[in-house]
Scaffold this motif. Structure first.
Motif, PDB file in Angstrom:
ATOM      1  N   ARG A  29       3.516  77.484   5.522  1.00 47.23           N
ATOM      2  CA  ARG A  29       3.245  78.171   5.088  1.00 47.23           C
ATOM      3  C   ARG A  29       4.301  79.643   4.566  1.00 47.23           C
ATOM      4  N   PRO A  49       6.148  80.753   1.386  1.00 45.56           N
ATOM      5  CA  PRO A  49       5.616  81.849   0.531  1.00 45.56           C
ATOM      6  C   PRO A  49       5.083  82.497   1.340  1.00 45.56           C
ATOM      7  N   GLU A  50       5.227  82.925   2.099  1.00 44.55           N
ATOM      8  CA  GLU A  50       5.594  84.155   3.267  1.00 44.55           C
ATOM      9  C   GLU A  50       6.277  84.632   2.762  1.00 44.55           C
ATOM     10  N   ARG A  53       8.791  84.368   0.035  1.00 47.36           N
ATOM     11  CA  ARG A  53       9.242  84.895  -0.836  1.00 47.36           C
ATOM     12  C   ARG A  53       8.182  85.953  -1.013  1.00 47.36           C
ATOM     13  N   ARG A  54       7.064  86.687  -0.278  1.00 47.65           N
ATOM     14  CA  ARG A  54       6.564  87.303  -0.602  1.00 47.65           C
ATOM     15  C   ARG A  54       7.158  88.759   0.079  1.00 47.65           C
ATOM     16  N   GLU A 102      14.227  84.543  -5.064  1.00 55.10           N
ATOM     17  CA  GLU A 102      13.684  83.821  -4.094  1.00 55.10           C
ATOM     18  C   GLU A 102      13.539  82.231  -4.165  1.00 55.10           C
ATOM     19  N   SER A 108      13.531  80.063  -0.923  1.00 54.43           N
ATOM     20  CA  SER A 108      12.368  78.626  -1.008  1.00 54.43           C
ATOM     21  C   SER A 108      13.147  78.014  -0.510  1.00 54.43           C
TER      22      SER A 108
END
Length: 120
Positions: free
Chosen positions: A7, A10-11, A13-14, A33, A37
């Protein structure tokens, strides 16, 4: 990032997207990004340990570093024909980053890449 906690990908990337919001290079931000990742996923999946991400935006480049606590040095490898989802991460980093590398530290290693702001 916690051990094997995907998880975090994506955190991460944000958080990177927010950091780069004013960077002024949208194409490079998307590449950053993607490469981040890949490095985060590799660190969490292949080491089964925690990892630390550092992203630094400077006047000339973005540097992202993912530090883990396992000494094994990763090597880019081509994906096998039968395995379409694994094996491409470092090949992507190698082909899209302006510079990248692996440096050892006291316990483990840091895998890093840089993207220059001159490139659109």
């Amino acid at each position: 990032m916690g051990r094997a906690d995907l998880r975090a990908v994506p955190e991460t990337r944000r958080a990177l997207r927010e950091l780069l919001r004013h960077w002024g290079r949208p194409g490079q931000s998307e590449t950053a990004e993607l490469l981040t990742s890949e490095l985060v996923t590799n660190a969490l999946v292949h080491t089964d340990q925690d990892a630390v991400l550092t992203a630094t935006v400077g006047p000339d480049c973005l540097r992202v570093e993912v530090r883990d606590f396992v000494a094994g040095r990763p090597q880019p490898r081509r994906a096998d024909n039968g395995d379409g989802t694994h094996g491409r991460g470092l090949v992507l980093v190698q082909s899209l980053a302006d510079a990248w590398g692996v440096r050892p530290h006291g316990i483990g290693k840091a895998v890093w890449f840089e993207l220059g702001t001159e490139m659109a």
